[in-house]
Design a protein around this motif. Sequence first.
Motif, PDB file in Angstrom:
ATOM      1  N   LEU A  65       0.924  -1.462   0.040  1.00 14.55           N
ATOM      2  CA  LEU A  65       0.028  -0.035  -0.094  1.00 14.55           C
ATOM      3  C   LEU A  65       0.928   1.277   0.070  1.00 14.55           C
ATOM      4  O   LEU A  65       1.802   1.342   0.930  1.00 14.55           O
ATOM      5  CB  LEU A  65      -0.898   0.153   1.065  1.00 14.55           C
ATOM      6  N   THR A  66       0.653   1.947  -0.802  1.00 16.05           N
ATOM      7  CA  THR A  66       1.198   3.253  -1.117  1.00 16.05           C
ATOM      8  C   THR A  66       0.452   4.573  -1.464  1.00 16.05           C
ATOM      9  O   THR A  66      -0.402   4.418  -2.299  1.00 16.05           O
ATOM     10  CB  THR A  66       2.307   3.058  -2.230  1.00 16.05           C
ATOM     11  N   TYR A  67       1.200   5.639  -0.913  1.00 16.19           N
ATOM     12  CA  TYR A  67       0.438   6.777  -1.145  1.00 16.19           C
ATOM     13  C   TYR A  67       1.033   7.642  -2.017  1.00 16.19           C
ATOM     14  O   TYR A  67       2.224   7.903  -2.317  1.00 16.19           O
ATOM     15  CB  TYR A  67       0.298   7.829   0.332  1.00 16.19           C
ATOM     16  N   ASP A  68       0.124   7.908  -3.191  1.00 14.80           N
ATOM     17  CA  ASP A  68       0.628   8.978  -4.305  1.00 14.80           C
ATOM     18  C   ASP A  68       0.314  10.358  -4.082  1.00 14.80           C
ATOM     19  O   ASP A  68      -0.935  10.585  -3.895  1.00 14.80           O
ATOM     20  CB  ASP A  68       0.038   8.329  -5.491  1.00 14.80           C
ATOM     21  N   ILE A  69       1.063  11.205  -3.976  1.00 22.03           N
ATOM     22  CA  ILE A  69       0.835  12.407  -3.599  1.00 22.03           C
ATOM     23  C   ILE A  69       0.365  13.263  -4.770  1.00 22.03           C
ATOM     24  O   ILE A  69      -0.465  14.207  -4.721  1.00 22.03           O
ATOM     25  CB  ILE A  69       1.978  13.376  -2.883  1.00 22.03           C
ATOM     26  N   SER A  70       0.608  12.838  -6.239  1.00 20.70           N
ATOM     27  CA  SER A  70       0.222  13.360  -7.222  1.00 20.70           C
ATOM     28  C   SER A  70      -1.277  13.392  -7.490  1.00 20.70           C
ATOM     29  O   SER A  70      -1.808  14.149  -7.924  1.00 20.70           O
ATOM     30  CB  SER A  70       0.917  12.990  -8.561  1.00 20.70           C
ATOM     31  N   SER A  71      -1.734  12.329  -7.084  1.00 20.96           N
ATOM     32  CA  SER A  71      -3.415  11.630  -7.157  1.00 20.96           C
ATOM     33  C   SER A  71      -3.831  11.801  -5.879  1.00 20.96           C
ATOM     34  O   SER A  71      -5.122  11.940  -5.752  1.00 20.96           O
ATOM     35  CB  SER A  71      -3.553  10.431  -7.933  1.00 20.96           C
ATOM     36  N   LYS A  72      -3.254  12.052  -4.838  1.00 17.48           N
ATOM     37  CA  LYS A  72      -3.757  12.202  -3.383  1.00 17.48           C
ATOM     38  C   LYS A  72      -4.596  11.018  -3.032  1.00 17.48           C
ATOM     39  O   LYS A  72      -5.567  10.913  -2.477  1.00 17.48           O
ATOM     40  CB  LYS A  72      -4.425  13.505  -3.211  1.00 17.48           C
ATOM     41  N   GLN A  73      -4.141   9.862  -3.457  1.00 19.85           N
ATOM     42  CA  GLN A  73      -4.797   8.462  -3.286  1.00 19.85           C
ATOM     43  C   GLN A  73      -3.861   7.581  -2.692  1.00 19.85           C
ATOM     44  O   GLN A  73      -2.701   7.317  -3.210  1.00 19.85           O
ATOM     45  CB  GLN A  73      -5.656   8.228  -4.397  1.00 19.85           C
ATOM     46  N   ASN A  74      -4.290   6.536  -2.058  1.00 18.86           N
ATOM     47  CA  ASN A  74      -3.471   5.319  -1.774  1.00 18.86           C
ATOM     48  C   ASN A  74      -3.821   4.311  -3.152  1.00 18.86           C
ATOM     49  O   ASN A  74      -4.929   4.169  -3.853  1.00 18.86           O
ATOM     50  CB  ASN A  74      -3.878   4.436  -0.526  1.00 18.86           C
ATOM     51  N   PHE A  75      -2.680   3.512  -3.277  1.00 17.99           N
ATOM     52  CA  PHE A  75      -2.626   2.509  -4.220  1.00 17.99           C
ATOM     53  C   PHE A  75      -2.096   1.193  -3.999  1.00 17.99           C
ATOM     54  O   PHE A  75      -1.024   1.518  -3.186  1.00 17.99           O
ATOM     55  CB  PHE A  75      -2.477   3.070  -5.784  1.00 17.99           C
TER      56      PHE A  75
END
Length: 481
Positions: free
Chosen positions: A396-406
């Motif tokens: 589980l990783t947080y993507d700051i560019s989309s502001k979502q976890n994926f």
Amino acid sequence: MEPPEHRHWVYNRVDERGKHTDEFLYGVEEFIRFAGKGDEGRKIRCPCVSCRNLKQHIPYDVRKHLYRKGFTKDYYYWHCHGEERPQVAPINVNIRMTSNPYEQMVMDAAGPSFNEHSVFEEDPNPNSAKFYDILHASQSSLWDGCENHTVLSVAVRLLSIKSDYNVPSACVDEIITLINEILPANHRMPTNLYQTKKLIGQLGCGYQKIDCCVKGCMLYYGDAIKDKSCRFCKEPRFKEERVRKGRINKEIPAKQMWYLPLVPRLQRLFSSNATAKYMSWHIDKYHEEGVLSHPSDGSSWKHFDQAYPEFASEPRNVRLGLCADGFNPFGLGSRPYSCWPVIVTPYNLPPGMYKRREYMFLTIIILGPSNPKSRIDVFLQPLIDELKILWQDGVLTYDISSKQNFTLRAALLWTINDFPAYGMLSSWQTSGLLGCPICMGSSKAFHLKHGRKTSYFDCHRQFLPEDHAYRRNKQNFQKML
């Protein structure tokens, strides 16, 4: 960085004849007067290529360093010596410049475009939330109303003093206790050295020291973490215990390796706008037909995407390359020693980024005194386990560019090494008659008649076109043998 008009001399050190230019010599004297405040006996930070403002010397030694090596990269403004940078309007709304050097240090750890004021569509996962906690510490004053120091700045200064002057840990604990007694009741000062190190430790991604067999048979890792001897050669795990003053010293491992986990480093790439938006660059970039400008243009990348369409459907999934080789850190003239670093590189980034040193992740350091040879797979075990998790389940990783976890997944596509290291990593014997990994059993290598050494002479003609004049010209090529 564009140099100011009055500082073009900084990197104009020598002329075409190899002599120092006059403007550089005058400029160095200008720098010494500015940094030393006219005191020739006062130590100042040395901005040469080697010292990089980390070491202090007297002005005489600083002059010598600058004459020989020149200024460190992009040091047009002498901010480490008290000069203020000119205020420049930000070009990108995502880029946030801060006057707090400790807050900027946190920004640098995440990336130059880290934006902590983003509105989250989802809450960051626990691993990403730790990074936002230390950013908050870099902005929190030591007590309400304090304007000189933050919690992070005090922690960094304390550890710096301990390192520079070799202060014992017990002494630092006493100093921290004294400071806590002096400060107001609403202070946020760490209570001891352990808490101070714990706060700073969140900036990095951590490391592990794993005990291993002195002969490289196994690692004391996983289900073997409590073993006291090797399961194969029966060598003891620890050195002989020595009794001193009636006490037994701490058990010292006979051999260790260093492992720097890969997952936190990949997750850190998605914590900054500077890198997160480029992790899917290979999908959006312009492809010029017939031109190989990036590994994503190659046939192996395209074949992998066709073979695993589910993996390829998420453009943020990472393709990795692994590089390994050995060297002697003590120099060629010293005693024989072989240290093996293992470096992993994410190839999602553009060519101008993935080739830079900060994106080449050092994951394993295999210490000598001899190279691991065919047992290198033993030392790669922690990395292989992590790669399996990244491939099968993901993290589980947080993507700051989309502001979502994926769910981040990764695949190792390439290894980069010289021919001897290729044999170690692939377990293919790269010497002898079957040393060629292309020909394998079809190799036409032979032993020399008298020396009995292996020779690959004249093995190249089989790769010539069928109608080539040299393809069947065996007599002219082998008459000397």
